[in-house]
Structure formats: structure tokens, C-alpha cells
Design a protein around this motif. Structure first.
Motif, PDB file in Angstrom:
ATOM      1  N   ASP A 271      27.243  87.009   5.725  1.00  0.00           N
ATOM      2  CA  ASP A 271      26.981  85.836   5.304  1.00  0.00           C
ATOM      3  C   ASP A 271      27.983  84.872   6.251  1.00  0.00           C
ATOM      4  O   ASP A 271      27.492  83.837   7.018  1.00  0.00           O
ATOM      5  N   GLU A 272      29.031  85.525   6.813  1.00  0.00           N
ATOM      6  CA  GLU A 272      30.309  84.870   7.265  1.00  0.00           C
ATOM      7  C   GLU A 272      29.763  84.628   8.769  1.00  0.00           C
ATOM      8  O   GLU A 272      29.755  83.584   9.543  1.00  0.00           O
ATOM      9  N   GLU A 275      26.659  81.927   8.977  1.00  0.00           N
ATOM     10  CA  GLU A 275      27.258  80.655   8.538  1.00  0.00           C
ATOM     11  C   GLU A 275      27.932  80.004  10.171  1.00  0.00           C
ATOM     12  O   GLU A 275      27.811  78.784  10.261  1.00  0.00           O
ATOM     13  N   ARG A 278      25.113  79.050  12.116  1.00  0.00           N
ATOM     14  CA  ARG A 278      24.201  77.793  11.525  1.00  0.00           C
ATOM     15  C   ARG A 278      25.203  76.709  11.641  1.00  0.00           C
ATOM     16  O   ARG A 278      24.649  75.560  11.851  1.00  0.00           O
ATOM     17  N   HIS A 279      26.474  76.643  11.660  1.00  0.00           N
ATOM     18  CA  HIS A 279      27.221  75.594  11.718  1.00  0.00           C
ATOM     19  C   HIS A 279      27.271  75.057  12.976  1.00  0.00           C
ATOM     20  O   HIS A 279      27.133  73.611  13.209  1.00  0.00           O
TER      21      HIS A 279
END
Length: 500
Positions: A271-272, A275, A278-279
Motif C-alpha cells: 500500500d505504501e 500511495e 497516487r499522491h
């Protein structure tokens, strides 16, 4: 006296010259394109085969093909030896074996031309040789999924024959160049003069079949991650940091990364990592080269949209033999190189991505060699219609020399055929912007990390080539090849009937 070139008493010299003539044809392609070398080299081959026994002509055609394809595809050695860790001798023999296999088409073409045209009038022989050369090129492009890398027509992505690309495409240009070569080889000066006059007149043909749909600013990322580090798990975070740092410097409306820039299936990321990507896509949308799929259904070489208003992913449909799918009977050879994700699944759609008034149509690496596969995206109306082609590639497997320039030349031909611009994001090169006239407007230096900022002019409209290719496929060209040999076959039948 036989009408062809006689090498009696010097067969070894004749065959060596055939090999060297093939190498000369390779020199007609990028990185130093000299388009005029292509018909000259082919003219030598036709002259050498004319009047010879079919077996000798076939052997001459085969050695020409080996010289051409071994010298033009030598960079495959790098992928097998440097990254696949096969012994040097095995890697060199594998390149030679591929060249020999592909040369079967040219052996068949020259052998049949010599057999069928024996004793025919020179103009009939010229047509037969040109037609069978076209047939050999079409066969290489289509049989066993096709492998048309450095097909002879691509040498003319620059030069006077490029004006015919929106009308007849790369294989029509192949036929035209072959007929020029045959007229030159057989000294049919009237035919040659007519062809040259037609080519000169062709420079004045209409070239504006598409219209502007506005501009889009695009950031093309070139990470320059060495291939031997790309799949190194210990370097994954470092490579990702480098990629994100480049993305953050981008200023375009959309950011495009190379093929497989994320070298693991997206589902395998924690997930890190997801993310972080996506950020950054919140600032500007991102087309990310990665893999989709699973161990059950297979993994698909994909381009995934992040930060767009709608979900988008594109999966590669035309896979590269040995690198992305394994032909039957060759699992042992591919497995010996331990290539990651070596047997992939095929993508399922060819939708273009609507964005900022444009429609972006991905082509993942090898796919842009097959205009017949993507022509639906060069037609107005309907869901597949595109205004910009987007090629994402990773040629780091093959080193920086020759292969990058060859692949860029193929993109130039696609742009000419369909009058659509092509933007290219690659790992190590050639990251570039090709306009709808096939001109390379901007390009990053090879093996240099950076972001190429371009303003691309989208295009809408249909070229004559796109119109007939979408309806008939390559069949008109197959018919042209058949018509070229018809005069010699009719003559043979008439001659046989007279002696019956």
C-alpha cells in the motif's frame, strides 16, 4: 550466354558478395539512414539471381537475408549474453539461427523468381522479382505472428518514397522500391525512367489528410535504469525513488512512463508504494508502465492510468516471440535465460484514452511495427479513434546502439501512414516526439535520465492508406504480389501448351 550475372568458377565469391550486399541493405536504415542504399543493395541481389538456376538463386537470396538480418539484429546478442547469461557462442549462434530462419522467405522468393522467369522478357522478369520480394516481406510480417523488424520499406521513412506512405503504407513502399531495384538490375531504362518520374510527381501529392485537434503538453519520462538492475529486488526502492523524483519534475498535463517501469505486477505492490504513486498523480495524471493480471490467468504487459477521471488500463496485444510468449518447443531455451515474466497473456482491448480534448492510443514497444493491428484507431468515429499515438518501450535489453534508432524509424513510418503524432517514453531511449509528418521534433539523448517536455498537436482525419487497410487488410498487397508474377506464369503456360 545466360542473361544473368555469371559466377561460374567463383561460387564462393558470389555467395560472399550476397552476404555483403545484405549488410549494405542494413546500412540503409537508422542510425545513419541512407535510403538510396536499399534499392541499390536489392538491385545487386536481383542481378545476381537473374538467369541463375533456382537453387543457386535461392542460396543467394538466403545469404543476402542472413547478411541483412544478422547485421541488423545483432543487438539480440546483448539480451541473451549480457542479461540472459548464455555463453557468447550460444548467443551468437542464436542470432545467426534467427537470421537463417527468416531468410527462408527471401530464399523462396528469389528461387521462385529465377524458376518462373527463366527465359522471359526482361520486363516480365523485373515484375516477377519485385513481386516475389514483396511476397517474401509480407510473409515475414504475418506468418507465425510476424517479425517485420527492419522490413525494407522502413528504410524509406525518410527520402522521396516517404510521400507515398499515406497512400500505400510501408509494404506498398516496399513494392515500389523493389520495382525500382528490379528495373535498375535488369537495365529496363524506360521502366526505370517512368518510375523515377512517378516518384518525382509523387512529391506533389496531397499530404494533408488530418486536421489539428489542439495541443496537449506531455512529459515523457526516461529513467535510464540499467537492465541488470531493473529486476533487482534490493534496488527496487531506490529505482522507485528515482522514478518518482523524475515524475515530480514534470510540467506537462499528463506524464507518461516507459514500458514496465514498475517491473512487478501492480497487485504485488504494498500500500505504501501505491500511495506514493497516487499522491503524485493528484497533481497531474500518470500513465504508468507495469503489469496486470495474476498467476492463474497470466500477467499482461500494461499501461495503467492513475489520476484520470475514469479508470484506464491498456494491455499489450501483439506479443514479442521469445521475450513475451514462448513458441512451442522453445521453453528450454527461454528458461535457460531466466527472463522475468517470460510467458505473458495478451491484452483484451485497444481503446484510446480520452483526455483534455485528445484521445491517447498506447502502443507498447513492438506493437508499433504492425500498422494493420492499430489502423482502427486511425479512423474517425467510433470508440477506438485516436488523435495521438503513445509508444512506451524498454529497449535496455538490447543496448543503446542501432536498435533505438531503428525503432524510432518505425514510429516515423506509422506517423506518416496515419498522419498521427507519436510520443515515445522509453527507459534508455529513444524518448522522442514525432509529428504527423514523421519528423522527429525532439529527442532525449540515449542512456541519460530525464524528462522530455513536449507540446503535441493532436490530429483527426483518415489517410487513404488507413481507409483501405481498415477495410481490406494486407490482401491488396498480396494480390499485387500475385499479379506481378502472373505475366511470367502465363508465358510459361503458353510455352508449355505450344510443345504439348
Amino acid at each position: 550466354m545466360r542473361p544473368g550475372v555469371s559466377w561460374r568458377g567463383r561460387p564462393a565469391l558470389a555467395l560472399a558478395l550476397a552476404f555483403l550486399a545484405g549488410v549494405l541493405q542494413t546500412a540503409s536504415f537508422s542510425p545513419s539512414p541512407a535510403w538510396w542504399l536499399q534499392p541499390l543493395a536489392l538491385a545487386w541481389l536481383i542481378r545476381a539471381c537473374d538467369g541463375q538456376r533456382p537453387r543457386r538463386a535461392a542460396l543467394t537470396g538466403a545469404l543476402f537475408g542472413v547478411g541483412w538480418l544478422a547485421s541488423g539484429l545483432w543487438w539480440l546478442y546483448i539480451s541473451m549474453h549480457d542479461f540472459g547469461h548464455l555463453p557468447a557462442a550460444v548467443s551468437a549462434l542464436a542470432v545467426l539461427a534467427l537470421a537463417l530462419f527468416l531468410s527462408i522467405y527471401y530464399a523462396a522468393g528469389m528461387g521462385l523468381a529465377a524458376r518462373w522467369s527463366a527465359g522471359a522478357a526482361p520486363w516480365r522478369r523485373a515484375l516477377a522479382f519485385a513481386a516475389l520480394w514483396l511476397g517474401a516481406e509480407l510473409a515475414r510480417a504475418t506468418i507465425l505472428t510476424g517479425f517485420p523488424w527492419i522490413a525494407s520499406g522502413y528504410a524509406h521513412a525518410q527520402g522521396p518514397l516517404a510521400a507515398f506512405a499515406p497512400y500505400i503504407g510501408v509494404y506498398g513502399i516496399t513494392a515500389l522500391a523493389a520495382l525500382v531495384a528490379a528495373a535498375l538490375a535488369l537495365r529496363r531504362w524506360a521502366l526505370l525512367g517512368t518510375l523515377v518520374a512517378g516518384i518525382v510527381a509523387g512529391q506533389f501529392l496531397p499530404q494533408d489528410f488530418t486536421r489539428s485537434t489542439g495541443t496537449l503538453t506531455v512529459s515523457l519520462v526516461q529513467p535510464n535504469i540499467p537492465q541488470d538492475q531493473k529486476f533487482d529486488r534490493e534496488r527496487f526502492d531506490q529505482n522507485l525513488d528515482q522514478l518518482i523524483a523524475l515524475i515530480r519534475t514534470a510540467r506537462g498535463q499528463v506524464v507518461i512512463t516507459p514500458e514496465s517501469v514498475l517491473p512487478v505486477p501492480l497487485a504485488f505492490l504494498d500500500d505504501e508504494h501505491v500511495e506514493r504513486l497516487r499522491h503524485d498523480a493528484e497533481t497531474r495524471p500518470l500513465l504508468l508502465g507495469t503489469f496486470l493480471g495474476n498467476t492463474t490467468d497470466g500477467f499482461v504487459n500494461s499501461l495503467v492510468g492513475i489520476g484520470f477521471a475514469q479508470r484506464y488500463d491498456y494491455g499489450k496485444r501483439h506479443l514479442l516471440p521469445f521475450g513475451e510468449f514462448i513458441p512451442p518447443g522453445f521453453h528450454w531455451f527461454v528458461k535457460a535465460m531466466n527472463i522475468p515474466l517470460d510467458d505473458q497473456a495478451s491484452g483484451q482491448h485497444e481503446r484510446a484514452l480520452p483526455f483534455a480534448g485528445q484521445r491517447l492510443r498506447p502502443l507498447i514497444c513492438y506493437e508499433d511495427l504492425f500498422g494493420e493491428d492499430v489502423v482502427a484507431s486511425a479512423l474517425d468515429g467510433g470508440d477506438p479513434a485516436a488523435t495521438v499515438f503513445v509508444n512506451v518501450s524498454n529497449l535496455a535489453w538490447f543496448g543503446p546502439r542501432m536498435v533505438q534508432d531503428q525503432h524510432l524509424q518505425f514510429s516515423q513510418m506509422r506517423a506518416l501512414e496515419f498522419q498521427r503524432p507519436i510520443v515515445r517514453a522509453t527507459n534508455t531511449g529513444a524518448t522522442a516526439h514525432v509529428d504527423h509528418r514523421g519528423r522527429v521534433l525532439e529527442r532525449l539523448p540515449p542512456e541519460q535520465a530525464g524528462v522530455l517536455e513536449v507540446s503535441v498537436d493532436g490530429r483527426s482525419g483518415v489517410t487513404p492508406y488507413a481507409r483501405w487497410l481498415s477495410t481490406l487488410g494486407l490482401w491488396p498487397l498480396w494480390a499485387l504480389a500475385a499479379l506481378g508474377v502472373l505475366p511470367v506464369l502465363v508465358r510459361r503456360r503458353q510455352g508449355a501448351s505450344r510443345f504439348a
